[in-house]
Design a protein around this motif. Structure first.
Motif, PDB file in Angstrom:
ATOM      1  N   VAL A   1      -9.933  -8.410   7.346  1.00 21.58           N
ATOM      2  CA  VAL A   1     -10.739  -9.548   7.767  1.00 21.58           C
ATOM      3  C   VAL A   1     -12.044  -9.543   6.982  1.00 21.58           C
ATOM      4  O   VAL A   1     -12.667  -8.501   6.775  1.00 21.58           O
ATOM      5  N   LEU A   2     -12.416 -10.728   6.489  1.00 19.23           N
ATOM      6  CA  LEU A   2     -13.584 -10.881   5.627  1.00 19.23           C
ATOM      7  C   LEU A   2     -14.611 -11.782   6.305  1.00 19.23           C
ATOM      8  O   LEU A   2     -14.253 -12.730   7.001  1.00 19.23           O
ATOM      9  N   PHE A   3     -15.885 -11.480   6.073  1.00 10.64           N
ATOM     10  CA  PHE A   3     -16.958 -12.264   6.670  1.00 10.64           C
ATOM     11  C   PHE A   3     -18.059 -12.521   5.647  1.00 10.64           C
ATOM     12  O   PHE A   3     -18.378 -11.642   4.852  1.00 10.64           O
ATOM     13  N   SER A   4     -18.624 -13.709   5.716  1.00 13.86           N
ATOM     14  CA  SER A   4     -19.962 -13.889   5.170  1.00 13.86           C
ATOM     15  C   SER A   4     -20.899 -13.441   6.277  1.00 13.86           C
ATOM     16  O   SER A   4     -21.105 -14.157   7.266  1.00 13.86           O
ATOM     17  N   ALA A   5     -21.462 -12.262   6.138  1.00 11.49           N
ATOM     18  CA  ALA A   5     -22.364 -11.734   7.158  1.00 11.49           C
ATOM     19  C   ALA A   5     -23.684 -12.491   7.186  1.00 11.49           C
ATOM     20  O   ALA A   5     -24.482 -12.328   8.116  1.00 11.49           O
ATOM     21  N   THR A   6     -23.900 -13.336   6.189  1.00 11.19           N
ATOM     22  CA  THR A   6     -25.055 -14.222   6.159  1.00 11.19           C
ATOM     23  C   THR A   6     -25.065 -15.127   7.384  1.00 11.19           C
ATOM     24  O   THR A   6     -26.130 -15.537   7.846  1.00 11.19           O
ATOM     25  N   LYS A   7     -23.881 -15.408   7.907  1.00 13.95           N
ATOM     26  CA  LYS A   7     -23.733 -16.396   8.972  1.00 13.95           C
ATOM     27  C   LYS A   7     -23.938 -15.754  10.354  1.00 13.95           C
ATOM     28  O   LYS A   7     -24.972 -15.186  10.621  1.00 13.95           O
ATOM     29  N   TYR A   8     -22.927 -15.826  11.220  1.00 14.04           N
ATOM     30  CA  TYR A   8     -23.104 -15.389  12.605  1.00 14.04           C
ATOM     31  C   TYR A   8     -23.388 -13.897  12.741  1.00 14.04           C
ATOM     32  O   TYR A   8     -24.118 -13.485  13.644  1.00 14.04           O
ATOM     33  N   LEU A   9     -22.803 -13.064  11.889  1.00 10.44           N
ATOM     34  CA  LEU A   9     -22.997 -11.623  12.064  1.00 10.44           C
ATOM     35  C   LEU A   9     -24.471 -11.242  11.963  1.00 10.44           C
ATOM     36  O   LEU A   9     -24.975 -10.462  12.771  1.00 10.44           O
ATOM     37  N   SER A  10     -25.175 -11.777  10.977  1.00 17.83           N
ATOM     38  CA  SER A  10     -26.606 -11.483  10.880  1.00 17.83           C
ATOM     39  C   SER A  10     -27.399 -12.404  11.798  1.00 17.83           C
ATOM     40  O   SER A  10     -28.337 -11.965  12.471  1.00 17.83           O
ATOM     41  N   GLY A  11     -27.061 -13.694  11.792  1.00 19.44           N
ATOM     42  CA  GLY A  11     -27.563 -14.617  12.795  1.00 19.44           C
ATOM     43  C   GLY A  11     -29.026 -14.998  12.728  1.00 19.44           C
ATOM     44  O   GLY A  11     -29.524 -15.650  13.635  1.00 19.44           O
ATOM     45  N   HIS A  12     -29.727 -14.629  11.662  1.00 23.27           N
ATOM     46  CA  HIS A  12     -31.149 -14.944  11.592  1.00 23.27           C
ATOM     47  C   HIS A  12     -31.517 -15.753  10.347  1.00 23.27           C
ATOM     48  O   HIS A  12     -32.686 -16.099  10.170  1.00 23.27           O
TER      49      HIS A  12
END
Length: 391
Positions: free
Chosen positions: A194-205
């Motif tokens: 599973v891949l994420f742009s952590a820029t989005k919801y994971l970092s959330g700021h």
């Protein structure tokens, strides 16, 4: 010059320190052997290969997704490209949805073919047809890449049936940036990576750019070699910010899930709105899949106005709560006019092919905004343009 040895001054700190070092020292040859050769002692080598702050957040990310292992990257696209380069070879055949993020499609259609990879693309608008197309290639394909939900229509995929259709030997990757845990646990449904742009919801700021890959250890090890070699790494401070953000992920997702459903229902009731794409609405074509796979529907809503591109621009221009920007998952509410912002280079036929009319708007709700204020703002913008068009 005196050598200043680093020490952990406060070993009882609740939060681990943030490591910014580009290199790591060794006391002697025995230390090198233990730290690098046989790995009997934890030790760093060089900043491109490892960082204790990366390791801390990677462990948190693995726990979050239920993965054996995880890696952080400099961006979501860096995670994607590294995965595909690490897992594919010349002569391999792959599948991706037509509705994939445009830069991922660019990788598949303009980069991977240079290395001898053959690409098959199928739409997921009709989930049954997508599964039929994939199943017809069983025995030929090496990897199937999925994206769930897709942008801008928030289309979904019957992941479990895709896994059954391709068999156990095909690598299944999935971009879950729009629906991270706790909304969706991709690895529970047969996904390998599973891949994420952590820029989005994971970092959330809205203040870092980063990417994540989580999955089976054997696959992550392949990606790690490529990351070590090619260098799409993040720095220690970015890893710290991501680690800190994960503490509030559950709360933030609960907030935007509730906001998203309320705003989507409001938009669906407006006479100037032709259609709303939000998985939580029964009107969404993939609502049944959403009920099965998703625990929440996020804060991104796409809607089509019964207006020209110019009239749609007038609505967006009158909005005061959202920033006009392309991102999601941040504290701020963001809005973009799709044909004017993301797809401005597309011809009329290309827009028709992807199902994006001139009146399309994507709204990404921010958890710091009051939902009533967002709805009031939408109301005044829509009402003004309606009055202007009538008069």
């Amino acid at each position: 010059m005196t050598k200043h040895r680093s020490t952990d001054a406060y070993t009882n700190s609740i939060e681990a320190p943030t490591y910014q070092s580009a290199s790591y020292y060794f006391n002697n040859a025995e230390h090198v052997k233990a730290g690098l050769h046989d790995r009997s002692e934890p030790a760093g080598r060089y900043g491109r290969y490892s960082n204790p702050t990366w390791i801390a957040v990677e462990n948190q990310l693995s726990e979050l997704s239920g993965a054996e292992s995880s890696l952080v990257f400099s961006s979501g696209m860096a995670a994607h490209v590294t995965a595909f380069l690490a897992l594919l070879e010349a002569g391999d055949e792959v599948v991706l949805p037509s509705e994939s993020y445009r830069q991922v499609r660019n990788v598949f259609h303009h980069i991977l073919p240079k290395f001898g990879v053959k690409v098959h693309e199928f739409s997921i608008r009709d989930p049954e047809k997508f599964i039929e197309n994939v199943a017809a290639l069983r025995g030929r394909i090496k990897l199937v890449h999925l994206e769930m939900p897709s942008s801008p229509h928030m289309y979904l995929i019957d992941v479990e049936r895709v896994r059954a259709a391709v068999g156990p030997d095909v690598v299944l990757t999935l971009d879950s940036s729009f629906s991270p845990p706790p909304n969706f646990y991709a690895l529970k449904w047969g996904v390998d990576l599973v891949l994420f742009s952590a820029t989005k919801y994971l970092s959330g700021h809205g203040d870092i750019v980063a990417g994540v890959a989580s999955g089976r250890e054997e696959l992550i090890d392949k990606l790690r070699w490529y990351r070590d070699t090619t260098g799409p790494i993040t720095d220690g401070n970015t890893a710290f910010l991501l680690r800190r953000s994960l503490y509030t992920l559950q709360l933030r997702m609960e907030r935007v899930n509730a906001m998203g459903l309320e705003v989507a229902r409001y938009l669906e009731a407006q006479p100037s709105v032709d259609r709303v794409y939000y998985n939580g609405l029964e009107s969404h074509p993939h609502h049944e899949l959403a009920q099965r796979y998703l625990n929440g529907f996020g804060g991104v809503i796409t809607f089509e106005l019964n207006m020209t591109e110019e009239q749609t621009a007038a609505v967006v221009d009158r909005l005061r709560v959202p920033f006009m920007a392309s991102n999601f998952g941040a504290p701020h509410t963001l809005v973009e006019q799709s044909t004017f912002f993301t797809y401005f280079e597309y011809s009329e036929q290309e827009l028709k092919n992807i199902g994006v009319p001139r009146g399309t708007v994507r709204l990404a709700l921010g958890y710091s905004n009051d939902v009533d204020a967002v709805i009031k703002d939408l109301d005044q913008a829509l009402a003004h343009v309606q009055q202007t068009s009538v008069s």
